[in-house]
Design a protein around this motif. Structure first.
Motif, PDB file in Angstrom:
ATOM      1  N   ASN A 153       0.818  -1.212   0.000  1.00 20.46           N
ATOM      2  CA  ASN A 153       0.000   0.000   0.000  1.00 20.46           C
ATOM      3  C   ASN A 153       0.854   1.266   0.000  1.00 20.46           C
ATOM      4  O   ASN A 153       0.389   2.319   0.426  1.00 20.46           O
ATOM      5  CB  ASN A 153      -0.925   0.011   1.223  1.00 20.46           C
ATOM      6  CG  ASN A 153      -1.927  -1.110   1.166  1.00 20.46           C
ATOM      7  OD1 ASN A 153      -2.484  -1.393   0.119  1.00 20.46           O
ATOM      8  ND2 ASN A 153      -2.150  -1.763   2.287  1.00 20.46           N
ATOM      9  N   TYR A 154       2.089   1.165  -0.488  1.00 15.65           N
ATOM     10  CA  TYR A 154       3.003   2.304  -0.477  1.00 15.65           C
ATOM     11  C   TYR A 154       2.524   3.383  -1.455  1.00 15.65           C
ATOM     12  O   TYR A 154       2.127   3.093  -2.585  1.00 15.65           O
ATOM     13  CB  TYR A 154       4.410   1.855  -0.861  1.00 15.65           C
ATOM     14  CG  TYR A 154       5.381   2.992  -1.002  1.00 15.65           C
ATOM     15  CD1 TYR A 154       6.015   3.514   0.108  1.00 15.65           C
ATOM     16  CD2 TYR A 154       5.655   3.545  -2.248  1.00 15.65           C
ATOM     17  CE1 TYR A 154       6.908   4.569  -0.007  1.00 15.65           C
ATOM     18  CE2 TYR A 154       6.553   4.598  -2.377  1.00 15.65           C
ATOM     19  CZ  TYR A 154       7.170   5.108  -1.252  1.00 15.65           C
ATOM     20  OH  TYR A 154       8.041   6.148  -1.375  1.00 15.65           O
ATOM     21  N   ARG A 155       2.587   4.612  -0.992  1.00 15.09           N
ATOM     22  CA  ARG A 155       2.317   5.761  -1.862  1.00 15.09           C
ATOM     23  C   ARG A 155       3.011   6.978  -1.276  1.00 15.09           C
ATOM     24  O   ARG A 155       2.893   7.259  -0.094  1.00 15.09           O
ATOM     25  CB  ARG A 155       0.818   6.034  -1.969  1.00 15.09           C
ATOM     26  CG  ARG A 155       0.516   7.149  -2.957  1.00 15.09           C
ATOM     27  CD  ARG A 155      -0.950   7.270  -3.231  1.00 15.09           C
ATOM     28  NE  ARG A 155      -1.184   8.293  -4.238  1.00 15.09           N
ATOM     29  CZ  ARG A 155      -2.345   8.838  -4.469  1.00 15.09           C
ATOM     30  NH1 ARG A 155      -3.405   8.436  -3.786  1.00 15.09           N
ATOM     31  NH2 ARG A 155      -2.478   9.763  -5.391  1.00 15.09           N
ATOM     32  N   MET A 156       3.756   7.704  -2.114  1.00 11.28           N
ATOM     33  CA  MET A 156       4.423   8.922  -1.687  1.00 11.28           C
ATOM     34  C   MET A 156       3.930  10.071  -2.572  1.00 11.28           C
ATOM     35  O   MET A 156       3.975   9.987  -3.797  1.00 11.28           O
ATOM     36  CB  MET A 156       5.946   8.800  -1.807  1.00 11.28           C
ATOM     37  CG  MET A 156       6.659  10.070  -1.364  1.00 11.28           C
ATOM     38  SD  MET A 156       8.458   9.978  -1.387  1.00 11.28           S
ATOM     39  CE  MET A 156       8.809   9.843  -3.125  1.00 11.28           C
ATOM     40  N   ILE A 157       3.474  11.121  -1.905  1.00 14.95           N
ATOM     41  CA  ILE A 157       3.009  12.321  -2.606  1.00 14.95           C
ATOM     42  C   ILE A 157       3.809  13.499  -2.058  1.00 14.95           C
ATOM     43  O   ILE A 157       3.915  13.668  -0.843  1.00 14.95           O
ATOM     44  CB  ILE A 157       1.504  12.575  -2.371  1.00 14.95           C
ATOM     45  CG1 ILE A 157       0.679  11.353  -2.780  1.00 14.95           C
ATOM     46  CG2 ILE A 157       1.048  13.809  -3.130  1.00 14.95           C
ATOM     47  CD1 ILE A 157      -0.775  11.449  -2.387  1.00 14.95           C
ATOM     48  N   TRP A 162       2.220  25.476  -1.679  1.00 18.24           N
ATOM     49  CA  TRP A 162       0.869  25.973  -1.942  1.00 18.24           C
ATOM     50  C   TRP A 162      -0.158  24.839  -2.039  1.00 18.24           C
ATOM     51  O   TRP A 162      -1.309  25.067  -2.330  1.00 18.24           O
ATOM     52  CB  TRP A 162       0.854  26.806  -3.235  1.00 18.24           C
ATOM     53  CG  TRP A 162       1.790  27.964  -3.135  1.00 18.24           C
ATOM     54  CD1 TRP A 162       1.557  29.162  -2.501  1.00 18.24           C
ATOM     55  CD2 TRP A 162       3.119  28.026  -3.637  1.00 18.24           C
ATOM     56  NE1 TRP A 162       2.664  29.959  -2.586  1.00 18.24           N
ATOM     57  CE2 TRP A 162       3.646  29.283  -3.286  1.00 18.24           C
ATOM     58  CE3 TRP A 162       3.931  27.144  -4.342  1.00 18.24           C
ATOM     59  CZ2 TRP A 162       4.934  29.667  -3.606  1.00 18.24           C
ATOM     60  CZ3 TRP A 162       5.213  27.539  -4.668  1.00 18.24           C
ATOM     61  CH2 TRP A 162       5.696  28.787  -4.297  1.00 18.24           C
ATOM     62  N   GLY A 163       0.301  23.584  -1.822  1.00 18.95           N
ATOM     63  CA  GLY A 163      -0.612  22.444  -1.821  1.00 18.95           C
ATOM     64  C   GLY A 163      -0.779  21.753  -3.152  1.00 18.95           C
ATOM     65  O   GLY A 163      -1.600  20.864  -3.291  1.00 18.95           O
ATOM     66  N   ASP A 164       0.018  22.156  -4.162  1.00 17.52           N
ATOM     67  CA  ASP A 164      -0.049  21.491  -5.458  1.00 17.52           C
ATOM     68  C   ASP A 164       0.750  20.189  -5.408  1.00 17.52           C
ATOM     69  O   ASP A 164       1.830  20.129  -4.805  1.00 17.52           O
ATOM     70  CB  ASP A 164       0.533  22.389  -6.560  1.00 17.52           C
ATOM     71  CG  ASP A 164      -0.227  23.701  -6.697  1.00 17.52           C
ATOM     72  OD1 ASP A 164      -1.454  23.684  -6.525  1.00 17.52           O
ATOM     73  OD2 ASP A 164       0.430  24.730  -6.955  1.00 17.52           O
ATOM     74  N   VAL A 165       0.247  19.153  -6.082  1.00 15.77           N
ATOM     75  CA  VAL A 165       0.966  17.880  -6.148  1.00 15.77           C
ATOM     76  C   VAL A 165       2.113  18.025  -7.139  1.00 15.77           C
ATOM     77  O   VAL A 165       1.907  18.324  -8.312  1.00 15.77           O
ATOM     78  CB  VAL A 165       0.029  16.724  -6.567  1.00 15.77           C
ATOM     79  CG1 VAL A 165       0.826  15.449  -6.769  1.00 15.77           C
ATOM     80  CG2 VAL A 165      -1.061  16.527  -5.539  1.00 15.77           C
ATOM     81  N   ILE A 166       3.339  17.837  -6.642  1.00 18.64           N
ATOM     82  CA  ILE A 166       4.535  17.923  -7.482  1.00 18.64           C
ATOM     83  C   ILE A 166       4.940  16.538  -7.972  1.00 18.64           C
ATOM     84  O   ILE A 166       5.387  16.369  -9.101  1.00 18.64           O
ATOM     85  CB  ILE A 166       5.710  18.545  -6.697  1.00 18.64           C
ATOM     86  CG1 ILE A 166       5.369  19.964  -6.277  1.00 18.64           C
ATOM     87  CG2 ILE A 166       6.994  18.512  -7.497  1.00 18.64           C
ATOM     88  CD1 ILE A 166       6.402  20.575  -5.357  1.00 18.64           C
ATOM     89  N   TYR A 167       4.774  15.532  -7.100  1.00 17.88           N
ATOM     90  CA  TYR A 167       5.239  14.194  -7.419  1.00 17.88           C
ATOM     91  C   TYR A 167       4.316  13.202  -6.722  1.00 17.88           C
ATOM     92  O   TYR A 167       3.932  13.386  -5.569  1.00 17.88           O
ATOM     93  CB  TYR A 167       6.686  14.028  -6.921  1.00 17.88           C
ATOM     94  CG  TYR A 167       7.347  12.727  -7.299  1.00 17.88           C
ATOM     95  CD1 TYR A 167       7.744  12.469  -8.588  1.00 17.88           C
ATOM     96  CD2 TYR A 167       7.572  11.746  -6.331  1.00 17.88           C
ATOM     97  CE1 TYR A 167       8.368  11.278  -8.934  1.00 17.88           C
ATOM     98  CE2 TYR A 167       8.197  10.553  -6.662  1.00 17.88           C
ATOM     99  CZ  TYR A 167       8.590  10.326  -7.963  1.00 17.88           C
ATOM    100  OH  TYR A 167       9.197   9.142  -8.294  1.00 17.88           O
TER     101      TYR A 167
END
Length: 175
Positions: A153-157, A162-167
């Motif tokens: 269940n690995y997930r890296m965000i 400013w709260g934008d998803v970069i990766y």
């Protein structure tokens, strides 16, 4: 630990043989995240004519792991320190049991064995996350290092300030 005796009956219900009283081997242990090791300690198995020649340490890495003998110690030893640092990509759950092997005697030249109880030890997941990196700088890689965790269940965000998803990734090996 338990005491037990084996009774052998024939088909008529008559007792034809009785063993001596035996005392099982009781296994205990604790996990150490600091040392990346599991320490095992057990009581003597009592019941073989010539005593215990050796103890075999069995381990399963993970709840569905394969039972394997990881070490053999002298029959006079009652402890073992299992270094699990090489198993850092396992889920961190380990199941152990001890197998007592009899010392052969003139009356019983074959070796017999007796098993202890099973115990489960769990190392807490360890996560090292770098707090900075510089593109084209000295520290060019950003990759968390994770051990003793369930990677299904690995997930890296990574978010900007400013709260934008970069990766966003579910590949724990991806930088």
């Amino acid at each position: 630990n338990y005491q037990y005796r084996l009774l052998v009956e024939n088909v008529c219900g008559d007792i034809v043989d009785t063993s001596e009283i035996a005392i099982t081997c009781l296994l205990e242990g604790f996990a150490s995240n600091t040392n990346l090791a599991n320490t095992l300690q057990w009581s003597d198995y009592i019941g073989f004519d010539n005593g215990v020649e050796e103890y075999k340490i069995h381990r399963k890495a993970g709840l569905d792991g394969v039972d394997e003998v990881i070490a053999t110690v002298n029959g006079s030893m009652n402890y073992y320190n299992d270094d699990v640092s090489a198993l850092m990509f396992s889920p961190g759950d380990f199941i152990y049991k001890i197998e007592a092997i009899s010392a052969p005697s003139s009356q019983f030249p074959n070796q017999f064995s007796a098993l202890s109880n099973e115990i489960q030890l769990a190392l807490e997941p360890i996560i090292w996350i770098p707090n900075a990196f510089v593109v084209d700088g000295v520290n060019t890689n950003f990759q968390p290092i994770i051990s003793f965790a369930d990677f299904t269940n690995y997930r890296m965000i990574i978010y900007s300030r400013w709260g934008d998803v970069i990766y966003d990734t579910t590949d724990f090996l991806a930088p």
